[in-house]
Design an enzyme around this catalytic site. Structure first.
Site, PDB file in Angstrom:
ATOM      1  N   HIS A 185       0.849  -1.192   0.000  1.00  0.00           N
ATOM      2  CA  HIS A 185       0.000   0.000   0.000  1.00  0.00           C
ATOM      3  C   HIS A 185       0.891   1.251   0.000  1.00  0.00           C
ATOM      4  O   HIS A 185       2.029   1.202   0.481  1.00  0.00           O
ATOM      5  CB  HIS A 185      -0.894  -0.031   1.248  1.00  0.00           C
ATOM      6  CG  HIS A 185      -1.883   1.073   1.325  1.00  0.00           C
ATOM      7  ND1 HIS A 185      -1.591   2.294   1.891  1.00  0.00           N
ATOM      8  CD2 HIS A 185      -3.174   1.154   0.914  1.00  0.00           C
ATOM      9  CE1 HIS A 185      -2.649   3.080   1.821  1.00  0.00           C
ATOM     10  NE2 HIS A 185      -3.618   2.422   1.234  1.00  0.00           N
ATOM     11  N   PRO A 186       0.410   2.391  -0.502  1.00  0.00           N
ATOM     12  CA  PRO A 186       1.253   3.597  -0.545  1.00  0.00           C
ATOM     13  C   PRO A 186       1.751   4.086   0.806  1.00  0.00           C
ATOM     14  O   PRO A 186       2.711   4.874   0.864  1.00  0.00           O
ATOM     15  CB  PRO A 186       0.330   4.635  -1.194  1.00  0.00           C
ATOM     16  CG  PRO A 186      -0.583   3.840  -2.052  1.00  0.00           C
ATOM     17  CD  PRO A 186      -0.831   2.576  -1.293  1.00  0.00           C
ATOM     18  N   ARG A 187       1.151   3.651   1.917  1.00  0.00           N
ATOM     19  CA  ARG A 187       1.657   4.032   3.240  1.00  0.00           C
ATOM     20  C   ARG A 187       2.905   3.248   3.615  1.00  0.00           C
ATOM     21  O   ARG A 187       3.578   3.565   4.597  1.00  0.00           O
ATOM     22  CB  ARG A 187       0.572   3.799   4.310  1.00  0.00           C
ATOM     23  CG  ARG A 187      -0.410   4.906   4.485  1.00  0.00           C
ATOM     24  CD  ARG A 187       0.172   6.083   5.274  1.00  0.00           C
ATOM     25  NE  ARG A 187       0.304   5.813   6.707  1.00  0.00           N
ATOM     26  CZ  ARG A 187       1.444   5.870   7.370  1.00  0.00           C
ATOM     27  NH1 ARG A 187       2.577   6.138   6.754  1.00  0.00           N
ATOM     28  NH2 ARG A 187       1.475   5.640   8.667  1.00  0.00           N
ATOM     29  N   LYS A 188       3.212   2.203   2.846  1.00  0.00           N
ATOM     30  CA  LYS A 188       4.381   1.384   3.139  1.00  0.00           C
ATOM     31  C   LYS A 188       5.590   1.925   2.373  1.00  0.00           C
ATOM     32  O   LYS A 188       5.449   2.715   1.443  1.00  0.00           O
ATOM     33  CB  LYS A 188       4.117  -0.075   2.773  1.00  0.00           C
ATOM     34  CG  LYS A 188       2.808  -0.642   3.345  1.00  0.00           C
ATOM     35  CD  LYS A 188       2.735  -0.509   4.848  1.00  0.00           C
ATOM     36  CE  LYS A 188       1.531  -1.225   5.450  1.00  0.00           C
ATOM     37  NZ  LYS A 188       0.259  -0.529   5.182  1.00  0.00           N
ATOM     38  N   LEU A 189       6.801   1.456   2.745  1.00  0.00           N
ATOM     39  CA  LEU A 189       7.987   1.931   2.035  1.00  0.00           C
ATOM     40  C   LEU A 189       7.948   1.491   0.582  1.00  0.00           C
ATOM     41  O   LEU A 189       8.138   2.294  -0.328  1.00  0.00           O
ATOM     42  CB  LEU A 189       9.264   1.388   2.697  1.00  0.00           C
ATOM     43  CG  LEU A 189       9.842   2.184   3.869  1.00  0.00           C
ATOM     44  CD1 LEU A 189       8.943   2.062   5.094  1.00  0.00           C
ATOM     45  CD2 LEU A 189      11.249   1.712   4.199  1.00  0.00           C
TER      46      LEU A 189
END
Length: 383
Positions: A185-189
């Protein structure tokens, strides 16, 4: 918040994407094969090599990976699965997908992770599995957890959704797991927009997960498209549509090459936060445990009782300076979806949920932006 602050707002997270990802996606589009195909296979191989695991199965997201992990492990109706409440709700949802019951356990106050001691309080004769989360990228002590669970026949699923790039006992997180799951997901690195991965040490579980992600077809899409005369397929069990696309995998391959640089930059910025917080009473910043290193996917700060502001007031203080923070990890047992389940007291979970916030941290964060956040943390003591 002033107009200048609105225009210079510091977000809590920003994915690092560039022209290499654009070029990789364009190449896939020109190839004409955009669904699950050769790029997915290449991404699986590269991810497995980078994380020291035997098998990697690319999926649509981490939640579907958690679901398939429990399916291949044989968890089903009547079973119980120990999970942390201190986690995104997907961790508690996954056992319900297979008809099992999630049982909440408390977490360690320093790391926010399950430990053998907290798991032991929630285990019953019906416990079939544990989903242990590397919360915010902080690595859990999987060796200790497996040493406790394995002799009891309890399968440990490592929910490494946030932990790509973290290490434990000198190895990449997930390397010692029988089953691990990952989020892009975009919240992950490491991001592919949406997307996930299941990794496992067992070839039979990997093979079944590959079938199940494609409706449990006996012949994969790649095999069908490679044949002029496609072989007939059969469906021996009920499967799912949990596939990743080649468009996503192409981005993932680029992101995987960026991962070491991303981790290094985030750890540098987190170290500066730690220096700033050290001289400010009433705050505790999450850090590395004794057995590993965190990627600081979430750089979370605990606002202690002796601070002049509580967590909500601190977030308001930061917002007034044009800085977007986020409340810390949720407590799933407080949510209506799971609130009626009986559970033992979870004092650490509730304390961390109520007192923590996530500070802005991303690869492209400038030194000036970082200093603005540090300055705002300091002025909370000098309103």
């Amino acid at each position: 918040m002033s107009l200048e602050q609105e225009l210079t707002r510091i977000n809590v997270m920003q994915p690092w994407l560039g022209e290499e990802e654009v070029a990789a996606v364009s190449e896939v589009l020109r190839s004409g094969w955009v669904a699950q195909g050769p790029r997915v296979a290449a991404f699986e191989t590269a991810f497995a090599e980078a994380h020291g695991v035997a098998h990697a199965v690319a999926l649509s997201n981490c939640t579907t990976a958690l679901h398939l992990a429990l399916v291949v492990a044989g968890v089903g109706p009547g079973d119980e699965v120990v999970v942390p409440s201190f986690s995104f709700v997907a961790t508690a949802n996954a056992p319900t997908y297979v008809g099992a019951t999630p049982v909440f356990a408390d977490v360690d106050p320093d790391t926010g992770n399950l430990t053998p001691a907290t798991i032991a309080t929630a285990v019953t004769p019906r416990t079939r599995a544990v989903i242990a989360v590397d919360q915010g990228g902080v690595p859990l002590d999987l060796l200790a957890i497996r040493a406790w669970c394995d002799p009891l026949g309890i399968t440990v699923v490592e929910d490494a959704a946030c932990a790509a790039g973290s290490t434990a006992h000198g190895r990449p997180v997930g390397a010692g797991a029988e089953l691990a799951t990952w989020s892009f997901h975009p919240r992950k690195l490491l991001t592919t927009g949406e997307g996930g991965m299941l990794t496992t040490s067992r070839a039979d579980w990997a093979a079944r997960a590959r079938r199940l992600r494609e409706h449990a077809m006996s012949v994969s899409a790649a095999e069908r498209h490679a044949s002029v005369l496609a072989p007939p397929e059969s469906f021996d069990e009920v499967g799912f549509n949990y596939r990743m696309t080649d468009l996503q995998a192409a981005v993932g391959l680029v992101q995987l090459r960026r991962l070491p640089e991303m981790v290094a930059r985030r750890r540098e910025l987190a170290a500066r936060y730690a220096e700033a917080v050290t001289v400010l009473p009433g705050m505790r910043l999450v850090g590395d445990p004794a057995w590993g290193t965190t990627n600081f996917q979430s750089c979370w700060l605990e606002v202690l009782p002796d601070h002049p502001l509580d967590r909500e007031q601190m977030m308001e203080h930061l917002a007034a300076a044009g800085i977007s923070a986020r409340r810390g990890i949720m407590a799933a047992h407080r949510q209506p979806a799971h609130g009626e389940r009986g559970h033992a007291p979870l004092p650490v979970t509730e304390r961390l949920t109520d007192r923590t916030l996530v500070l802005p941290l991303f690869h492209q964060m400038s030194d000036a932006e970082h200093q603005r956040v540090c300055d705002a943390l300091g002025t909370a003591w000098r309103p």
